[in-house]
Design a protein around this motif. Structure first.
Motif, PDB file in Angstrom:
ATOM      1  N   CYS A  79      25.972  50.651  41.853  1.00  0.00           N
ATOM      2  CA  CYS A  79      25.972  49.327  42.490  1.00  0.00           C
ATOM      3  C   CYS A  79      24.641  49.026  43.191  1.00  0.00           C
ATOM      4  N   LYS A 145      41.069  32.521  43.299  1.00  0.00           N
ATOM      5  CA  LYS A 145      41.038  33.807  42.561  1.00  0.00           C
ATOM      6  C   LYS A 145      40.173  34.740  43.393  1.00  0.00           C
ATOM      7  N   GLY A 180      39.117  40.505  38.009  1.00  0.00           N
ATOM      8  CA  GLY A 180      39.351  41.784  37.327  1.00  0.00           C
ATOM      9  C   GLY A 180      38.448  42.933  37.725  1.00  0.00           C
ATOM     10  N   LEU A 223      33.453  48.252  32.972  1.00  0.00           N
ATOM     11  CA  LEU A 223      32.000  48.390  33.122  1.00  0.00           C
ATOM     12  C   LEU A 223      31.555  49.466  32.127  1.00  0.00           C
ATOM     13  N   LEU A 259      24.079  46.848  34.099  1.00  0.00           N
ATOM     14  CA  LEU A 259      22.689  46.425  34.343  1.00  0.00           C
ATOM     15  C   LEU A 259      22.061  47.463  35.261  1.00  0.00           C
ATOM     16  N   LYS A 294      36.362  37.406  27.707  1.00  0.00           N
ATOM     17  CA  LYS A 294      35.290  36.607  28.320  1.00  0.00           C
ATOM     18  C   LYS A 294      33.912  37.142  27.970  1.00  0.00           C
ATOM     19  N   MET A 299      26.072  38.305  33.136  1.00  0.00           N
ATOM     20  CA  MET A 299      25.652  39.697  32.872  1.00  0.00           C
ATOM     21  C   MET A 299      25.088  39.850  31.460  1.00  0.00           C
TER      22      MET A 299
HETATM   23  O1  V47 Z   1      33.600  45.254  39.842  1.00  0.00           O
HETATM   24  C1  V47 Z   1      28.716  46.055  39.584  1.00  0.00           C
HETATM   25  C2  V47 Z   1      30.525  45.131  38.068  1.00  0.00           C
HETATM   26  C3  V47 Z   1      32.079  43.689  38.837  1.00  0.00           C
HETATM   27  C4  V47 Z   1      27.104  46.185  38.147  1.00  0.00           C
HETATM   28  O2  V47 Z   1      37.844  38.265  36.933  1.00  0.00           O
HETATM   29  C5  V47 Z   1      28.191  45.601  37.518  1.00  0.00           C
HETATM   30  O3  V47 Z   1      37.135  36.393  36.096  1.00  0.00           O
HETATM   31  C6  V47 Z   1      27.019  45.412  35.566  1.00  0.00           C
HETATM   32  O4  V47 Z   1      34.471  41.753  38.066  1.00  0.00           O
HETATM   33  N1  V47 Z   1      25.929  46.009  36.110  1.00  0.00           N
HETATM   34  C7  V47 Z   1      32.228  42.353  39.511  1.00  0.00           C
HETATM   35  N2  V47 Z   1      28.157  45.212  36.235  1.00  0.00           N
HETATM   36  C8  V47 Z   1      32.224  41.212  38.502  1.00  0.00           C
HETATM   37  C9  V47 Z   1      33.601  40.932  37.987  1.00  0.00           C
HETATM   38  C10 V47 Z   1      33.903  39.611  37.401  1.00  0.00           C
HETATM   39  C11 V47 Z   1      32.879  38.764  37.034  1.00  0.00           C
HETATM   40  C12 V47 Z   1      33.197  37.515  36.485  1.00  0.00           C
HETATM   41  C13 V47 Z   1      34.488  37.119  36.326  1.00  0.00           C
HETATM   42  C14 V47 Z   1      35.513  37.974  36.717  1.00  0.00           C
HETATM   43  C15 V47 Z   1      36.923  37.522  36.574  1.00  0.00           C
HETATM   44  C16 V47 Z   1      35.224  39.231  37.245  1.00  0.00           C
HETATM   45  O5  V47 Z   1      30.742  43.801  38.418  1.00  0.00           O
HETATM   46  C17 V47 Z   1      32.285  44.935  39.630  1.00  0.00           C
HETATM   47  C18 V47 Z   1      31.599  45.950  38.750  1.00  0.00           C
HETATM   48  O6  V47 Z   1      32.471  46.398  37.758  1.00  0.00           O
HETATM   49  N3  V47 Z   1      29.177  45.566  38.416  1.00  0.00           N
HETATM   50  N4  V47 Z   1      27.442  46.449  39.431  1.00  0.00           N
HETATM   51  C19 V47 Z   1      25.937  46.390  37.384  1.00  0.00           C
HETATM   52  N5  V47 Z   1      24.854  46.986  37.912  1.00  0.00           N
END
Ligand code: V47
Ligand code: SF4
Length: 365
Positions: A79, A145, A180, A223, A259, A294, A299
């Motif tokens: 993170c 949400k 999610g 992830l 990422l 999705k 990302m």
């Molecule tokens: O839980 C953290 C991930 C998630 C990185 O539910 C990373 O509609 C990539 O869950 N590289 C948050 N990913 C984002 C997420 C989300 C986004 C859009 C829509 C919805 C939805 C949910 O991002 C974290 C983690 O799994 N994350 N760091 C990274 N470096």
């Protein structure tokens, strides 16, 4: 489109037949899909399923993301967003009025409000209840949400109540859906290395089950592209699929490519664009009971998300407005998109844009 003969030459005729008949693929089938030397054939197969389910529709939602804090007790190694405490450079924490102000300054009224944050050591449940109540009063029709299962577990621990009680209290003040996030990769050995302090797979899945039982729909994520194996990706998908068999509460699956910028996690092989697309395709094929996949443009980048709409994905997420988690980790996409831009990006690749609500009901223009 490749025909059965094409798949027979690749040794994929059994998988082709199962997909045509709508039968469930096994974990072994999943391995075959991941290792087949022809990635385009896998993309085509996923596109067949996506087209059967959604025809040429590509969905998006008028949403806004708000992060209330980046201070988090969990310190996941991947993170780039987290800060150890409030005094660290770049640490922030918003109060309820600041969250409202961010949403007030939105270019258009958000239909979906997506709120997540770090697991702050001192923010009590009453702060989240007051925030949701204020949001509900100001935007009575928006879908709230908010909060990953990991945050729900954290709020419950601080409040010394169960996660079910936590969900009930938040639902009472307006919570509609859980996003999610926080699922990462369920395998315990991987979690030990990438997120040792946060909820394990069993807790994450239990909280989603509880949400579904309370009538709260949820999304789910994975992830991928860090230190996990292909078998561990498939195990992750299978655990989601099994919970969905029981509850039917997942609306959408979001495959999140890792990422790497500003992350402490060293990875052996960075993902290629084709790895990303193939993982999206395999997700579509394995998750036969999750209606939507999705392509999260933030990302993936907009261009890769457009490609993903032909590799099994049917949703583009939304306007988003302000995003921090991916951008701290090096996302090169913009902060937000307008409805007009989303429409143009979807029609530009020959698909039909459908504005939706959080449950994928089309919005009548
Ligand atoms: O839980 C953290 C991930 C998630 C990185 O539910 C990373 O509609 C990539 O869950 N590289 C948050 N990913 C984002 C997420 C989300 C986004 C859009 C829509 C919805 C939805 C949910 O991002 C974290 C983690 O799994 N994350 N760091 C990274 N470096
Ligand atoms: Fe905290 Fe979420 Fe970052 Fe993990 S991924 S350190 S839980 S903010």
């Amino acid at each position: 489109m490749p025909d059965r003969q094409y798949y027979t030459r690749l040794g994929l005729e059994t998988i082709f037949d199962k997909v045509e008949a709508g039968e469930r693929l096994s974990l072994e089938d999943g391995e075959t899909l991941f290792t087949c030397p022809d990635p385009l054939a896998i993309g085509e197969l996923a596109h067949r399923v996506r087209t059967r389910l959604h025809d040429d529709a590509a969905f998006y939602v008028a949403n806004q993301h708000v992060n209330y804090t980046n201070v988090c007790v969990n310190a996941c190694t991947f993170c780039a967003y987290q800060r150890e405490d409030d005094t660290q450079p770049g640490a922030f924490r918003l109060d309820t009025q600041e969250i409202l102000a961010k949403l007030e300054s939105s270019p258009s009224a958000p239909r979906e409000i997506h709120i997540v944050g770090g697991c702050h050591p001192r923010l009590p449940l009453s702060y989240f209840e007051a925030t949701l109540a204020a949001l509900r009063a100001r935007w009575p029709n928006a879908v709230l949400k908010c909060f990953t299962a990991v945050e729900i577990a954290h709020f419950a621990r601080l409040e010394n109540i169960s996660t079910r009680q936590t969900l009930e209290r938040l639902k009472a003040v307006g919570l509609n859906m859980l996003p999610g996030g926080g699922a990462e990769i369920f395998d315990p050995q991987i979690r030990q290395q990438v997120c040792p302090r946060k909820s394990n797979a069993e807790e994450w899945l239990r909280i989603h089950r509880e949400a579904h039982e309370l009538g709260i729909k949820t999304n789910c994520t994975m992830l991928f592209g860090h230190i996990e194996t292909l078998a561990q990706r498939l195990d992750h998908l299978d655990r989601l699929r099994r919970l969905q068999d029981e509850t039917g509460g997942f609306v959408c699956f979001i495959p999140l490519p890792f990422l790497t910028e500003n992350s402490k996690l060293e990875i052996p092989n960075p993902l290629t664009g084709l790895d990303e697309l193939r993982t999206i395709a395999v997700s579509r094929l394995m998750l036969d009971n999750v209606p939507h996949i999705k392509a999260y443009w933030v990302m993936l980048t907009v261009k890769q998300a457009q490609a993903a709409l032909f590799w099994g994905a049917d949703d583009f997420d939304g306007t988003v407005v302000e995003e921090k988690i991916g951008h701290e980790a090096g996302a090169t996409s913009r902060q937000g998109l307008t409805r007009q831009e989303l429409n143009a990006m979807i029609t530009g690749c020959g698909l039909r844009p459908v504005e939706r609500d959080s449950y994928f009901n089309p919005i009548q223009p």
